[in-house]
Each structure stands twice: as C-alpha cells, then as structure tokens.
Write a protein that holds these residues in place. Structure first.
Motif, PDB file in Angstrom:
ATOM      1  N   THR A  59     -30.857  24.253  45.021  1.00  0.00           N
ATOM      2  CA  THR A  59     -31.605  25.417  45.498  1.00  0.00           C
ATOM      3  C   THR A  59     -31.584  26.529  44.454  1.00  0.00           C
ATOM      4  O   THR A  59     -32.607  27.170  44.187  1.00  0.00           O
ATOM      5  N   ASP A  60     -30.428  26.747  43.828  1.00  0.00           N
ATOM      6  CA  ASP A  60     -30.332  27.761  42.770  1.00  0.00           C
ATOM      7  C   ASP A  60     -31.258  27.425  41.614  1.00  0.00           C
ATOM      8  O   ASP A  60     -31.938  28.294  41.065  1.00  0.00           O
ATOM      9  N   ALA A  61     -31.259  26.143  41.245  1.00  0.00           N
ATOM     10  CA  ALA A  61     -32.101  25.726  40.109  1.00  0.00           C
ATOM     11  C   ALA A  61     -33.575  25.964  40.435  1.00  0.00           C
ATOM     12  O   ALA A  61     -34.346  26.384  39.576  1.00  0.00           O
ATOM     13  N   SER A 114     -36.518  28.470  38.487  1.00  0.00           N
ATOM     14  CA  SER A 114     -37.700  27.831  37.903  1.00  0.00           C
ATOM     15  C   SER A 114     -38.969  28.511  38.410  1.00  0.00           C
ATOM     16  O   SER A 114     -38.908  29.513  39.108  1.00  0.00           O
ATOM     17  N   SER A 115     -40.098  27.941  38.068  1.00  0.00           N
ATOM     18  CA  SER A 115     -41.360  28.502  38.571  1.00  0.00           C
ATOM     19  C   SER A 115     -41.699  27.899  39.934  1.00  0.00           C
ATOM     20  O   SER A 115     -42.751  28.177  40.498  1.00  0.00           O
ATOM     21  N   ALA A 118     -30.017  20.541  38.019  1.00  0.00           N
ATOM     22  CA  ALA A 118     -30.861  21.483  37.270  1.00  0.00           C
ATOM     23  C   ALA A 118     -31.898  20.734  36.433  1.00  0.00           C
ATOM     24  O   ALA A 118     -33.043  21.177  36.298  1.00  0.00           O
ATOM     25  N   ARG A 119     -31.488  19.576  35.883  1.00  0.00           N
ATOM     26  CA  ARG A 119     -32.442  18.808  35.072  1.00  0.00           C
ATOM     27  C   ARG A 119     -33.543  18.214  35.937  1.00  0.00           C
ATOM     28  O   ARG A 119     -34.708  18.137  35.519  1.00  0.00           O
ATOM     29  N   ALA A 139     -41.767  21.079  35.001  1.00  0.00           N
ATOM     30  CA  ALA A 139     -42.714  20.685  33.936  1.00  0.00           C
ATOM     31  C   ALA A 139     -43.975  20.082  34.555  1.00  0.00           C
ATOM     32  O   ALA A 139     -45.085  20.322  34.075  1.00  0.00           O
ATOM     33  N   LEU A 140     -43.809  19.316  35.630  1.00  0.00           N
ATOM     34  CA  LEU A 140     -44.978  18.744  36.307  1.00  0.00           C
ATOM     35  C   LEU A 140     -45.852  19.855  36.893  1.00  0.00           C
ATOM     36  O   LEU A 140     -47.081  19.796  36.816  1.00  0.00           O
TER      37      LEU A 140
END
Ligand code: ADP
Ligand code: MG
Length: 698
Positions: free
Chosen positions: A313-315, A319-320, A434-435, A442-443
């Motif tokens: 959830t943090d990650a 992110s966007s 996170a990865r 990226a998608l």
C-alpha cells in the motif's frame, strides 16, 4: 540510407564474416563460432587462409555473390576498404565490429569519417564501428563476439555499451527474459538509436529496450519515438551526463535547465518510459512484454500477510497509481466468501490460514470490480498455502480478466519453481512489493503515453522581422547580453509587457511617466548590471512628482556600484499589481542534443530557493505547455489555492507557446529569462527580460 527494417539487417539469408580466423581467443573466431547455429548460410572471407573452422575461405567479398550481411572483423587499417568492397558488391547491410575509430584519437576519428562517407556513397545500413555485433533470434543469428546467445523473445534491445550487453544477456537468460533483436550500437557512425526505435516500432517487437549514454540528435529522436511509443513501449535507461551542465550559464534558466533536465523532458515528450536503474529497465521490459495494460490507475492488493500488505500500500502511495476503492457489490461478495476476521477493504487480507482457494475467490472478485485496473498478490509462505497452486491461480486470474497482475510470492528457493510457472503466464514475481508496484506503474505510464494525442505546436502570427531587427542591431553594436532594452522582442512575439519605455534623461522619464497611468516602476538599464534590484536599481511605485529625482538616484547608484558601467538610461514602466498575481519565470536555454528548451516555474526571488521549475524541448505543443502549468509544485497557487485569485492559465499557456516559437525561430538566442512574468486573473505581464545571444547564429 534505407530504413533498418527494409533491408533485412536482422533477416539475412547469407552472412559473410570478413576477417574469419581460427586463431584462439580472436574476435574473428568468436563471431564465426557464434554463427554456428544461424538458420542461413555463413561464408568466411580472409585472403590469408584457405579454410577456417571447416568453412572454405574466400579471398574477398567480391568472390561471394548473394551476401545480405557482412560482418567486419578485420584490422582497422583495412576496415574502410572492406566496407567499400561490400558496397561495390551490392551488399546492403554491414556490421563493423572492428574498433580503432572515433574512440581512438584523431587518426581513428578521420577513419570513422571515411567509413561514414563510404556508407553514405553506397547507401549502406551500417552498425558500428566498435560494436559487439547484432543478434536476431527469429533467424537464430548471433553475429557477435559475446559469450552467450540470447533466449528467443519479443523484446528488442540496443545498447551503446557492448560490455553491458554481454552482462545483461547473461543475467536476462537466468531470469527467463528473451529477445528478438539485439544491437550493440558502437560508435554510431551511421545507424543510431533513432533508427532502431523506428525499425522496431514497425516490426513484431513488443518492447524496445535501450541502454544509452547519450542521444546524438535529440529532436529527431523525439519526432521518431513519439510515433512509435503510441503502440510499442520504449524503455530506456540513460547513464552519464553531457558537457552541457558545465557550460557557464548566466541566466537562471541556464543553471536550472541542465542537461539531465533536457533528457528528462525530451524522453518524456517522446513517450519513453524512463528507467533509473538496470533493474527497472528489465522489470519494466518484462511487465510490458508479458502483461496487458491496466485500464485504470487503481490497484487492488490481495495478501495473506498484514505487514507486506501495508508495504505494498505504501509503494502504491509513492507511485502514480492509487489504491482502488471497491464497489459495494465487491465488498458484499468478499464479505460472503472471506472469514469474519479477514479484511475485505483494500488491501484485502485473506489472513494467514488462507489456502489457495481463498486467494482465487478474492482475486477473482477484485479483478471483476470496475474500479480495479490492476492487482498485486502478496503472499508469505505458510503451511496451508502451496506456492505452486497459487502460481497457477494467479496466472489463470490474469488470463481470465485481461488485467495486469504482479505477484510477490515472498521467499527464497521455495519461490523459484512457482516464479518460473508465473513467468509462463507473463506474470512477474518479485520478492519486494515495491518492485511489483513499480512495474505496474510502468504499465500505467505506458497506457497514458498511448492515450495522449499529439498535436503539432500552434503557430502564432508574430512580427519576426521586428524581433530580428532588435537582435541584429544588438549584434551590430557588439552586444551579446541584453536586458530590458530588448522588451520589444517580447512585444514582437505577442508576450504582453507593461506600458512604458526607456528614458535617457530625467525630463524624458517625467514625460514617460505622465503617459502611464498611476505610479510607475523605474529600473536602471545597463548591459553591465544583470541583477538590477541587487544594487537598488529598481524602484517600485514611484509617484509622478518623484520621477525626476528617482532617475538621478538610480543613475548615481549604478555609477557608485560600477563606475565604468555603460548606462543606457532608465526604464519607466507601468506598475503591475503583483499582490494580486503570482511571479513566475519563463525562460529559454539550449541543449547540445535537444536544441531549444523552454523553462517555466515559480519566479521572482523564489527561483533559486525553491527551484520549482519544469522544462520541455521546444517547439512545445499546447498540451505540453499545459502540462508545464500543472507540473510545478506551485501549480495550486496558479489555480487559486487558499482564496487567492486564480491566474489566467490560458494567457500563461499561450506565453509559453509564444516563447517556444521565439526560441525555435532564433537559434541566436542562447538563453533568455523573463523573470518575473506576473500572472494575474486578467492575464500575464513580462516585467523583466534578460538574454544572451550568439551573433554568429543570426
Ligand atoms: P531584477 O530582476 O534585475 O532585479 P526586475 O525588473 O525583475 O529586476 O525587478 C525586480 C522585482 O521588482 C520584480 O521581481 C518585481 O517584484 C518588481 N517589479 C519589477 N517591475 C515591476 C512592475 N512593472 N510592476 C510591479 N512590480 C515590478
Ligand atoms: Mg528580474
């Protein structure tokens, strides 16, 4: 030169290795050995031998008809002659592995120029020199001197570093990542990154991957890549910096819009998904290759472990992407299928005693929710959960819903088998949540790229001749630095400036002040004084009766500060209501690779402190200019946060576009700052300008 795609560089029937040898440890031998598995025919050329490694050896390319690709591994002194011979024999494709060109001093540089000239003369599609070679898995062709083959796949990969290719391919094979085409770009005497982006945008390549140290023609790259990235993702990692940042910059824009900003802007405008690390480069490639694009930015997380669920959830927060909020139907369905103590809100916690069926139901339910664009399955190993089964379930869910799913089956060796199984369904598995989120991000970035419509920049009706006059007369006077005396440049391009003019005597100043309504602003005008307010050279709000004295005061301050300063006079300017507005900065800088850059940000005295600015490569389109307005952190200020009057965004956007046109029309403008450009509800006013010109470009 014809396009790479049209010539069959990657699809030859007959490949000649010029410089073939069986000498142990030689490049010529390595290439020949690597070509062993090639689907087509290999011919060896070396005038010094009769046979090499079982191949009959020919004296010259002229002796072997029907060669589609010549791979050149001869000594540098004869390389150019060999390439000429290839051209004479009607061979279209050449890969020059030979080193000792541009990277090797002035003699090498001259040789490289000769090589380019020969390639040009015969219209050759030429890779290198100083290249590791090329690979094409559809043709089972490894025309490199690298140590290993690539696995077959649909990702195409180019690199400006040959060493990076060998390392990356080795690693990628372990990860089960396959490739379609691989190119070691070498010195790029002829073909460069733009040519391959173009070619791969047109073939069956699923993802274009690149490791670049620089882009030789930034503008051409943007124009080409913009068309490709619509459909085919281009992921690049860009290492190293150019010299541009080191160039002494006399404007704010110059210092802020350094070279990396140019790359960031240029690659973004081109629609490239930029990776910061090699890990990301391959993570993104794998995700873009194997997964469908999300149809929304919202992510559902399904986990059997509270802690990793929170990390995920943090990650997402970083992110966007956003955490999806489920519909009532989804929540009801989850309530029905999950045990009482499970959490049915996102992140969904199916709790520690969950077997694979609970994962299946939860995953199916959330992926069926219209608010969900993608999912991450996060699992910690337990006695009741079989990772192999879970891998199966995740793969099936991904196929059934046609939404991207990333897996985080945490663990060491126990996750290896399931990882490979997931890979077969295109689902990447990571140890680190996170990865997984970063790859989904990226998608989402690629989806946004695909959705954006490119419109060419607007062309405004401007007075180019008047602008040229101003620049040329400055150049005639030997001036390269201009200040507010060049306000006319902005007028000519329709960027609003306050009423007023430049007075050369106190009497002039008084009469100018009478022409302007209300109190005025007075500024010293001197090419030798860059920051006028630093020396008390700006007086804001001068009533008419004080104008005469103010003139004399400004001139004497300037004299005190710098006795030999050339003083052109004093500018008398309409007072702009800065209290009602926001001081922004609008500027131009030039990048050696990308050409003119336009910078926009929070201006006035905050420029250096806040560095809240954004850059685009000019010419900028209306949509790109719009993006600049929302990019800066102070964007809410412009939109009228906290009861402020919102700025006129149309006027701001148009000023950006008009300045972009000015920068594009006049390469002689090296740097330009409008600081501040005051933005109010009514419009914008450029109250100050400063620029540097290169008279040779006029
Ligand atoms: P410099 O940047 O060389 O010090 P400027 O012309 O930018 O000189 O003036 C400095 C500051 O004075 C501006 O940032 C702005 O706050 C104020 N100022 C300048 N001109 C005007 C004007 N016409 N109306 C209102 N304020 C002004
Ligand atoms: Mg200023």
């Amino acid at each position: 030169m014809t396009g790479v795609g049209a010539t069959g560089l990657f699809d030859p029937d007959r490949v000649a290795v010029v410089g073939a040898t069986d000498r142990a440890g030689s490049v010529g031998r390595a290439v020949l050995e690597n070509l062993d598995s090639f689907d087509g025919e290999v011919v060896a050329v070396n005038p010094g031998r009769k046979a090499v490694l079982g191949y009959r050896c020919h004296d010259s390319l002229a002796d072997v008809p029907g060669v589609d690709l010549a791979v050149v591994v001869v000594p540098p002194s004869v390389a150019v002659d060999v390439v000429r011979e290839a051209g004479e024999s009607g061979i279209e494709n050449v890969v020059v592995i030979t080193a000792g060109f541009g990277e090797a001093g002035s003699e090498g540089a001259a040789r490289e120029r000769d090589l380019a000239a020969v390639a040009d003369e015969y219209g050759l599609t030429l890779v290198g020199p100083n290249s590791l070679g090329i690979m094409s898995t559809p043709a089972s062709m490894n025309a490199t001197f690298g140590p290993a083959d690539a696995l077959p796949g649909s990702i195409s990969f180019m690199s400006q570093s040959g060493a990076f290719i060998t390392a990356a391919l080795d690693w990628a094979s372990d990860q089960g990542i396959g490739f379609r085409h691989v190119v070691s770009l070498g010195n790029e005497a002829v073909l460069d990154e733009t040519d391959f982006v173009e070619a791969w945008g047109d073939d069956e390549t699923s993802v274009v991957l690149g490791y670049l140290e620089g882009i030789s023609d930034g503008r051409a790259f943007i124009d080409t890549a913009r068309d490709v990235t619509d459909e085919t993702p281009v992921v690049l990692v860009k290492s190293g910096r150019t010299e541009a940042g080191a160039q002494a910059a006399s404007s704010h824009t110059g210092t802020i819009a350094g070279s990396d900003a140019a790359y960031e802007a240029g690659l973004d405008q081109a629609g490239v998904v930029r990776a910061e690390t090699v890990q990301q480069l391959f993570d993104y490639a794998r995700a873009l290759d194997g997964l469908p694009l999300p149809d929304a930015d919202s992510v559902a997380v399904v986990t059997n472990a509270g802690g990793p669920g929170v990390m995920t959830t943090d990650a997402v927060g970083d992110s966007s992407l956003t955490m999806a909020s489920f519909t009532d139907e989804t929540l009801d369905a989850l309530a029905e299928s999950l045990p009482e103590n499970a959490n049915r809100y996102n992140p969904v916690d199916v709790i520690g005693d969950a077997g694979v069926e609970r994962f299946r139901t939860a995953l199916d339910t959330v992926l069926g929710d219209p608010n969900v664009g993608a999912a991450v399955v996060v699992a910690a190993p337990t006695a009741v959960l079989d990772y192999a089964d879970l891998a199966e379930v995740v793969g099936e869910a991904q196929d059934a819903h046609d939404l991207p799913v990333a897996a985080v089956l945490m663990g060491g060796s126990r996750a290896e088998e399931p990882s490979a199984r997931l890979r077969e369904s295109g689902v990447p598995n990571y140890f680190d949540p996170a990865r997984a989120v970063d790859s989904l991000d990226a998608l989402a970035r690629q989806r946004r790229v695909g959705e954006r419509e490119y419109e060419p920049p607007r062309e405004f009706d401007v007075d180019e001749a008047a602008a040229r006059d101003i620049l040329e007369s400055a150049a005639d006077r030997g001036e390269t630095r201009l200040g507010v005396e060049a306000m006319g440049l902005l007028d000519a391009y329709g960027i609003p400036t306050p009423a007023g003019g430049i007075a050369e005597t106190p009497e002039d100043a008084v009469s100018l002040a009478h022409e302007v309504e209300g109190d005025v602003v007075m500024k010293i005008v001197s090419p030798d004084i860059l920051h006028k307010s630093d020396i008390g050279g700006v007086k804001v709000g001068v009533p008419n009766e004080d104008v005469y004295d103010a003139y004399e005061d400004l001139v004497s301050r300037a004299r005190n500060y710098q006795p030999d300063a050339a003083i052109l006079g004093v500018q008398v300017q309409e007072l702009v209501d800065t209290d009602r507005g926001t001081e922004t900065i609008l500027g131009v800088n030039r990048d050696p690779q990308f050409g003119p850059l336009v910078l926009f940000g929070l201006g006035g005295i905050f420029v250096e402190v806040m560095e809240d600015t954004t850059v685009r490569v000019a010419p900028v389109s209306e949509r790109e200019a719009d993006g600049m307005l929302s990019d800066i952190q102070a964007a809410p200020l412009l939109r009228g946060a906290r009861g402020r009057e919102p700025a006129n965004l149309d006027a701001l956007r148009e000023s950006i576009e008009r300045l972009s046109q000015l920068a594009t029309d006049f390469p002689a403008i090296l740097e330009l700052d409008i600081n501040p450009l005051v933005a109010t509800a009514d419009g914008v006013q450029a109250v100050d300008v400063r620029l540097t010109i290169d008279p040779d470009e006029l």
